[in-house]
Write a protein that holds these residues in place. Structure first.
Motif, PDB file in Angstrom:
ATOM      1  N   LEU A   1      10.748  11.353 -11.394  1.00 50.57           N
ATOM      2  CA  LEU A   1       9.989  12.593 -11.200  1.00 50.57           C
ATOM      3  C   LEU A   1      10.684  13.764 -11.894  1.00 50.57           C
ATOM      4  O   LEU A   1      10.032  14.590 -12.539  1.00 50.57           O
ATOM      5  N   ARG A   2      11.997  13.834 -11.787  1.00 48.46           N
ATOM      6  CA  ARG A   2      12.744  14.891 -12.489  1.00 48.46           C
ATOM      7  C   ARG A   2      12.563  14.763 -13.997  1.00 48.46           C
ATOM      8  O   ARG A   2      12.398  15.759 -14.695  1.00 48.46           O
TER       9      ARG A   2
ATOM     10  N   SER B   1       2.212  14.702  -4.057  1.00 47.15           N
ATOM     11  CA  SER B   1       2.389  13.397  -3.427  1.00 47.15           C
ATOM     12  C   SER B   1       1.710  12.314  -4.253  1.00 47.15           C
ATOM     13  O   SER B   1       2.185  11.174  -4.307  1.00 47.15           O
ATOM     14  N   GLY B   2       0.630  12.643  -4.938  1.00 40.86           N
ATOM     15  CA  GLY B   2      -0.025  11.694  -5.829  1.00 40.86           C
ATOM     16  C   GLY B   2       0.850  11.307  -7.002  1.00 40.86           C
ATOM     17  O   GLY B   2       0.921  10.134  -7.385  1.00 40.86           O
ATOM     18  N   GLN B   3       1.542  12.286  -7.573  1.00 40.35           N
ATOM     19  CA  GLN B   3       2.464  11.986  -8.667  1.00 40.35           C
ATOM     20  C   GLN B   3       3.606  11.101  -8.165  1.00 40.35           C
ATOM     21  O   GLN B   3       3.975  10.134  -8.822  1.00 40.35           O
TER      22      GLN B   3
ATOM     23  N   LEU C   1       0.848  -1.188   0.000  1.00 41.29           N
ATOM     24  CA  LEU C   1       0.000   0.000   0.000  1.00 41.29           C
ATOM     25  C   LEU C   1       0.883   1.236   0.000  1.00 41.29           C
ATOM     26  O   LEU C   1       1.871   1.305   0.723  1.00 41.29           O
ATOM     27  N   ILE C   2       0.530   2.195  -0.836  1.00 34.83           N
ATOM     28  CA  ILE C   2       1.180   3.495  -0.829  1.00 34.83           C
ATOM     29  C   ILE C   2       0.056   4.522  -0.798  1.00 34.83           C
ATOM     30  O   ILE C   2      -0.997   4.319  -1.404  1.00 34.83           O
ATOM     31  N   VAL C   3       0.252   5.590  -0.047  1.00 31.89           N
ATOM     32  CA  VAL C   3      -0.817   6.577   0.128  1.00 31.89           C
ATOM     33  C   VAL C   3      -0.341   7.944  -0.348  1.00 31.89           C
ATOM     34  O   VAL C   3       0.848   8.201  -0.457  1.00 31.89           O
ATOM     35  N   ALA C   4      -1.279   8.806  -0.631  1.00 34.94           N
ATOM     36  CA  ALA C   4      -0.957  10.157  -1.088  1.00 34.94           C
ATOM     37  C   ALA C   4      -2.041  11.114  -0.604  1.00 34.94           C
ATOM     38  O   ALA C   4      -3.071  10.700  -0.090  1.00 34.94           O
ATOM     39  N   GLY C   5      -1.784  12.386  -0.781  1.00 33.43           N
ATOM     40  CA  GLY C   5      -2.772  13.385  -0.405  1.00 33.43           C
ATOM     41  C   GLY C   5      -2.937  13.496   1.085  1.00 33.43           C
ATOM     42  O   GLY C   5      -1.977  13.442   1.837  1.00 33.43           O
ATOM     43  N   ARG C   6      -4.146  13.636   1.533  1.00 33.45           N
ATOM     44  CA  ARG C   6      -4.409  13.840   2.959  1.00 33.45           C
ATOM     45  C   ARG C   6      -4.236  12.573   3.789  1.00 33.45           C
ATOM     46  O   ARG C   6      -4.363  12.606   5.002  1.00 33.45           O
ATOM     47  N   CYS C   7      -3.946  11.470   3.146  1.00 32.27           N
ATOM     48  CA  CYS C   7      -3.767  10.198   3.859  1.00 32.27           C
ATOM     49  C   CYS C   7      -2.336   9.988   4.341  1.00 32.27           C
ATOM     50  O   CYS C   7      -2.088   9.062   5.087  1.00 32.27           O
ATOM     51  N   ILE C   8      -1.385  10.820   3.916  1.00 26.75           N
ATOM     52  CA  ILE C   8       0.011  10.574   4.256  1.00 26.75           C
ATOM     53  C   ILE C   8       0.249  10.706   5.751  1.00 26.75           C
ATOM     54  O   ILE C   8      -0.539  11.309   6.474  1.00 26.75           O
ATOM     55  N   GLY C   9       1.360  10.147   6.201  1.00 33.18           N
ATOM     56  CA  GLY C   9       1.685  10.147   7.619  1.00 33.18           C
ATOM     57  C   GLY C   9       2.520  11.340   8.038  1.00 33.18           C
ATOM     58  O   GLY C   9       3.228  11.934   7.245  1.00 33.18           O
TER      59      GLY C   9
ATOM     60  N   ALA D   1       8.967  17.277 -12.719  1.00 33.47           N
ATOM     61  CA  ALA D   1       8.543  17.663 -11.368  1.00 33.47           C
ATOM     62  C   ALA D   1       9.698  18.322 -10.638  1.00 33.47           C
ATOM     63  O   ALA D   1      10.859  17.958 -10.834  1.00 33.47           O
ATOM     64  N   ARG D   2       9.374  19.270  -9.800  1.00 33.06           N
ATOM     65  CA  ARG D   2      10.376  19.916  -8.943  1.00 33.06           C
ATOM     66  C   ARG D   2      10.540  19.069  -7.707  1.00 33.06           C
ATOM     67  O   ARG D   2       9.630  18.962  -6.898  1.00 33.06           O
ATOM     68  N   VAL D   3      11.688  18.444  -7.550  1.00 28.07           N
ATOM     69  CA  VAL D   3      11.889  17.482  -6.477  1.00 28.07           C
ATOM     70  C   VAL D   3      12.555  18.121  -5.266  1.00 28.07           C
ATOM     71  O   VAL D   3      12.230  17.802  -4.128  1.00 28.07           O
TER      72      VAL D   3
END
Length: 78
Positions: A70-71, A40-42, A14-22, A75-77
């Motif tokens: 991502l680069r 975070s979704g990307q 499982l991987i999470v993104a958005g408001r679900c992150i820790g 995306a700006r990493v």
């Protein structure tokens, strides 16, 4: 957003993104805006694709490969 915030400690596959992150209360408040959710979704999507391609678990994935992709996508990493 650090990659480790997207990978749950006790749930494999499982991987999470958005408001679900820790994160703690302060860091979570800082990443609840829509831009952080999109970024975070990307990152989660790239990680998922690389994990499938390499048959790797999310917690063992080479974060440098995620950052490189991502680069490549523009995306700006850092």
């Amino acid at each position: 957003v650090p990659y480790r915030a997207l990978v749950p400690k006790e749930i494999q596959g499982l991987i999470v993104a958005g408001r679900c992150i820790g994160g703690d209360k302060v860091s979570h408040a800082a990443v609840r805006n829509m831009m952080c959710c999109a970024v975070s979704g990307q990152g989660a999507g790239v990680a998922a694709a690389l994990a499938v391609r390499g048959a790797e678990r999310f917690d063992r994935l080479d974060v440098r490969a995620v950052r490189a992709e991502l680069r490549r996508q523009g995306a700006r990493v850092d």
